[in-house]
Design a protein around this motif. Structure first.
Motif, PDB file in Angstrom:
ATOM      1  N   VAL A   6       0.616  -0.967  -0.015  1.00  0.00           N
ATOM      2  CA  VAL A   6       0.172  -0.084  -0.345  1.00  0.00           C
ATOM      3  C   VAL A   6       0.597   0.745   0.383  1.00  0.00           C
ATOM      4  O   VAL A   6      -0.001   1.860  -0.714  1.00  0.00           O
ATOM      5  CB  VAL A   6      -1.341   0.158   1.233  1.00  0.00           C
ATOM      6  N   ARG A   7       1.584   1.201   0.898  1.00  0.00           N
ATOM      7  CA  ARG A   7       3.116   2.489   0.777  1.00  0.00           C
ATOM      8  C   ARG A   7       3.418   2.509  -0.466  1.00  0.00           C
ATOM      9  O   ARG A   7       3.800   3.898  -0.958  1.00  0.00           O
ATOM     10  CB  ARG A   7       3.622   1.872   2.272  1.00  0.00           C
ATOM     11  N   THR A   8       3.956   1.571  -1.239  1.00  0.00           N
ATOM     12  CA  THR A   8       4.154   1.204  -2.371  1.00  0.00           C
ATOM     13  C   THR A   8       3.515   2.077  -3.820  1.00  0.00           C
ATOM     14  O   THR A   8       3.725   2.644  -4.547  1.00  0.00           O
ATOM     15  CB  THR A   8       5.162   0.137  -2.871  1.00  0.00           C
ATOM     16  N   THR A  58      -5.739   4.542 -12.533  1.00  0.00           N
ATOM     17  CA  THR A  58      -6.689   4.531 -13.062  1.00  0.00           C
ATOM     18  C   THR A  58      -8.386   4.859 -12.315  1.00  0.00           C
ATOM     19  O   THR A  58      -7.731   5.059 -11.527  1.00  0.00           O
ATOM     20  CB  THR A  58      -6.893   3.015 -12.808  1.00  0.00           C
ATOM     21  N   ILE A  59      -8.927   4.978 -12.907  1.00  0.00           N
ATOM     22  CA  ILE A  59     -10.372   4.979 -11.816  1.00  0.00           C
ATOM     23  C   ILE A  59     -10.376   4.106 -10.945  1.00  0.00           C
ATOM     24  O   ILE A  59     -10.882   4.784  -9.277  1.00  0.00           O
ATOM     25  CB  ILE A  59     -11.929   5.130 -13.112  1.00  0.00           C
ATOM     26  N   ASP A  60     -10.418   2.711 -10.661  1.00  0.00           N
ATOM     27  CA  ASP A  60      -9.560   2.544  -9.240  1.00  0.00           C
ATOM     28  C   ASP A  60      -8.820   3.009  -8.869  1.00  0.00           C
ATOM     29  O   ASP A  60      -9.029   2.651  -7.248  1.00  0.00           O
ATOM     30  CB  ASP A  60     -10.113   0.331 -10.095  1.00  0.00           C
ATOM     31  N   GLY A  61      -7.571   2.984  -9.735  1.00  0.00           N
ATOM     32  CA  GLY A  61      -6.443   3.415  -8.502  1.00  0.00           C
ATOM     33  C   GLY A  61      -7.083   4.756  -7.635  1.00  0.00           C
ATOM     34  O   GLY A  61      -6.648   5.491  -6.549  1.00  0.00           O
ATOM     35  N   GLN A  62      -8.098   5.786  -8.870  1.00  0.00           N
ATOM     36  CA  GLN A  62      -7.956   7.339  -8.308  1.00  0.00           C
ATOM     37  C   GLN A  62      -9.169   6.548  -7.007  1.00  0.00           C
ATOM     38  O   GLN A  62      -9.058   7.544  -5.472  1.00  0.00           O
ATOM     39  CB  GLN A  62      -8.819   7.728  -8.820  1.00  0.00           C
ATOM     40  N   ALA A  63      -9.202   5.342  -6.659  1.00  0.00           N
ATOM     41  CA  ALA A  63     -10.898   5.687  -5.788  1.00  0.00           C
ATOM     42  C   ALA A  63      -9.757   4.644  -4.274  1.00  0.00           C
ATOM     43  O   ALA A  63     -10.797   4.647  -3.570  1.00  0.00           O
ATOM     44  CB  ALA A  63     -11.922   4.583  -6.140  1.00  0.00           C
ATOM     45  N   PHE A  64      -9.506   4.071  -4.838  1.00  0.00           N
ATOM     46  CA  PHE A  64      -8.839   3.552  -3.973  1.00  0.00           C
ATOM     47  C   PHE A  64      -7.582   4.278  -3.095  1.00  0.00           C
ATOM     48  O   PHE A  64      -7.268   4.108  -1.662  1.00  0.00           O
ATOM     49  CB  PHE A  64      -7.724   2.170  -4.570  1.00  0.00           C
ATOM     50  N   LEU A  65      -7.159   5.332  -3.985  1.00  0.00           N
ATOM     51  CA  LEU A  65      -6.113   6.452  -2.918  1.00  0.00           C
ATOM     52  C   LEU A  65      -5.897   7.121  -1.329  1.00  0.00           C
ATOM     53  O   LEU A  65      -5.580   6.541  -0.916  1.00  0.00           O
ATOM     54  CB  LEU A  65      -5.391   6.767  -4.074  1.00  0.00           C
ATOM     55  N   HIS A  67      -8.139   5.934   0.451  1.00  0.00           N
ATOM     56  CA  HIS A  67      -8.835   4.692   1.631  1.00  0.00           C
ATOM     57  C   HIS A  67      -6.390   4.380   2.683  1.00  0.00           C
ATOM     58  O   HIS A  67      -6.638   3.862   2.844  1.00  0.00           O
ATOM     59  CB  HIS A  67      -9.347   4.362   1.515  1.00  0.00           C
ATOM     60  N   ALA A  68      -5.997   4.482   0.787  1.00  0.00           N
ATOM     61  CA  ALA A  68      -4.962   4.091   0.940  1.00  0.00           C
ATOM     62  C   ALA A  68      -4.104   5.010   2.436  1.00  0.00           C
ATOM     63  O   ALA A  68      -3.467   4.493   2.949  1.00  0.00           O
ATOM     64  CB  ALA A  68      -3.547   3.426  -0.112  1.00  0.00           C
ATOM     65  N   ARG A  69      -4.388   6.103   1.984  1.00  0.00           N
ATOM     66  CA  ARG A  69      -3.674   6.885   2.503  1.00  0.00           C
ATOM     67  C   ARG A  69      -3.582   6.733   4.112  1.00  0.00           C
ATOM     68  O   ARG A  69      -3.596   7.046   4.946  1.00  0.00           O
ATOM     69  CB  ARG A  69      -4.279   8.442   2.405  1.00  0.00           C
ATOM     70  N   ALA A  70      -5.486   6.606   4.126  1.00  0.00           N
ATOM     71  CA  ALA A  70      -5.851   6.637   5.421  1.00  0.00           C
ATOM     72  C   ALA A  70      -5.248   5.247   6.000  1.00  0.00           C
ATOM     73  O   ALA A  70      -5.226   5.669   7.871  1.00  0.00           O
ATOM     74  CB  ALA A  70      -7.447   6.091   5.558  1.00  0.00           C
ATOM     75  N   LEU A  71      -4.734   4.003   5.417  1.00  0.00           N
ATOM     76  CA  LEU A  71      -4.227   2.761   6.363  1.00  0.00           C
ATOM     77  C   LEU A  71      -3.565   3.615   6.316  1.00  0.00           C
ATOM     78  O   LEU A  71      -3.123   2.210   7.527  1.00  0.00           O
ATOM     79  CB  LEU A  71      -4.277   1.500   5.165  1.00  0.00           C
ATOM     80  N   LEU A  72      -2.477   3.703   5.668  1.00  0.00           N
ATOM     81  CA  LEU A  72      -0.535   4.106   6.180  1.00  0.00           C
ATOM     82  C   LEU A  72      -1.310   4.994   7.736  1.00  0.00           C
ATOM     83  O   LEU A  72      -0.492   4.808   8.471  1.00  0.00           O
ATOM     84  CB  LEU A  72      -0.354   5.097   5.279  1.00  0.00           C
TER      85      LEU A  72
END
Length: 309
Positions: A6-8, A58-65, A67-72
């Motif tokens: 996720v960090r990567t 991608t659209i999925d990458g934009q949606a996930f970003l 949440h990924a920051r929140a995970l970190l």
């Protein structure tokens, strides 16, 4: 979910290039590609579109970003909660409705920027062992051991004397008394099913009973505070002891009475226990606060066990 992956992903999203992300993470570009590929496989979606200029979400990458920051951020908070030197001040209290928790609330109001983790251990022996090992930073307990018998490096100082009160139902003979001397309780049934032999609170009440000729019963299972209050409310012969600052809520129809004890006033001796070489900066702040926060009730007209004097 693999937080390194996720960090990567976040690093690539911020840099826009796998090579630049690899440099920032101090790993190879191949390692970055493998981590992102593993994350995409785990999620079942493509997160980046590879272009000649780098990597585009991608659209999925934009949606996930986000949440990924929140995970970190959550991972950092989780690590900080246990990492020496950066975690919150971890303090043990005997109960979350008892006076030590009240002392901590006062401290936090005075120092709202101080992060606190409040835990509850079983008794003073467990608390002293946890302070010694560094698992907790401090504990509020009655200390039955002389200071010279505490483990090396562990210190304790009295911080608060809490007056003890009698709690009765409306039909009890002492329910309407404005105050009662402890000696007048001889012959009355005091019921405290929560007393556990060998604990510091049992030692206190054993000494109180011996000093004033009282009968304190610990018979029957301890089902908790609410069943105890139900029984006291409906009894004309049973009463119990509570601390003056113990927070209790009961139905209005119980009509329970708190009766102060005077001549003398028994006080429960709360001490702060800590390890002398603990470097946590908030520990010094807590000790300074307690030193000036509340007066102690010692002197004429007050009773406390010999081991607390």
């Amino acid at each position: 979910m693999n937080l390194d992956a996720v960090r990567t992903f976040v690093a690539v999203a911020d840099a826009g290039q796998f090579q630049e992300a690899a440099a920032g993470l101090s790993v190879t570009q191949q390692a970055v590609s493998k981590r992102v590929a593993a994350l995409e496989k785990d999620l079942g979606v493509r997160l980046f579109t590879r272009t000649a200029r780098g990597a585009r979400l991608t659209i999925d990458g934009q949606a996930f970003l986000p949440h990924a920051r929140a995970l970190l951020r959550a991972g950092e908070r989780a690590a900080a909660s246990v990492r020496p030197g950066s975690r919150a001040l971890r303090v043990d209290v005997i109960g979350r409705r008892l006076a030590p928790a009240d002392l901590l609330r006062d401290f936090h109001r005075a120092h709202p920027g101080t992060e606190l983790d409040v835990v509850t251990l079983f008794d003073a022996d467990a608390a002293i062992a946890a302070v010694r090992s560094g698992t907790i930073d401090a504990s509020f307990r009655a200390v039955t051991l002389p200071a010279r018998r505490l483990p090396d490096g562990v210190e304790a100082t009295p911080v608060h004397d809490e007056p003890i009160q009698l709690l009765t139902g409306p039909a009890h003979a002492l329910a309407t008394a404005r105050a009662v001397a402890p000696g007048r309780l001889a012959g009355h049934r005091i019921w405290m099913p929560g007393l556990v032999a060998g604990t510091e609170w049992a030692a206190f009440y054993d000494d109180l009973a011996a000093a004033f000729g009282l009968t304190i019963e610990a018979t029957g299972p301890d089902f908790g505070t609410e069943p105890l209050l139900d029984t006291i409310a409906g009894s004309s012969v049973l009463a119990t002891f509570v601390g003056e600052q113990t927070r209790m809520v009961w139905p209005a129809e119980h009509d329970l009475r708190r009766v102060p004890l005077h001549d003398p006033t028994p006080v429960y001796p709360h001490s702060l226990i800590w390890r002398s070489d603990n470097p946590h900066p908030a520990l010094t702040t807590l000790r300074d606060h307690l030193r000036s926060a509340r007066p102690r009730h010692r002197g004429a007209g007050v009773w406390t066990p010999e081991w607390a004097r």
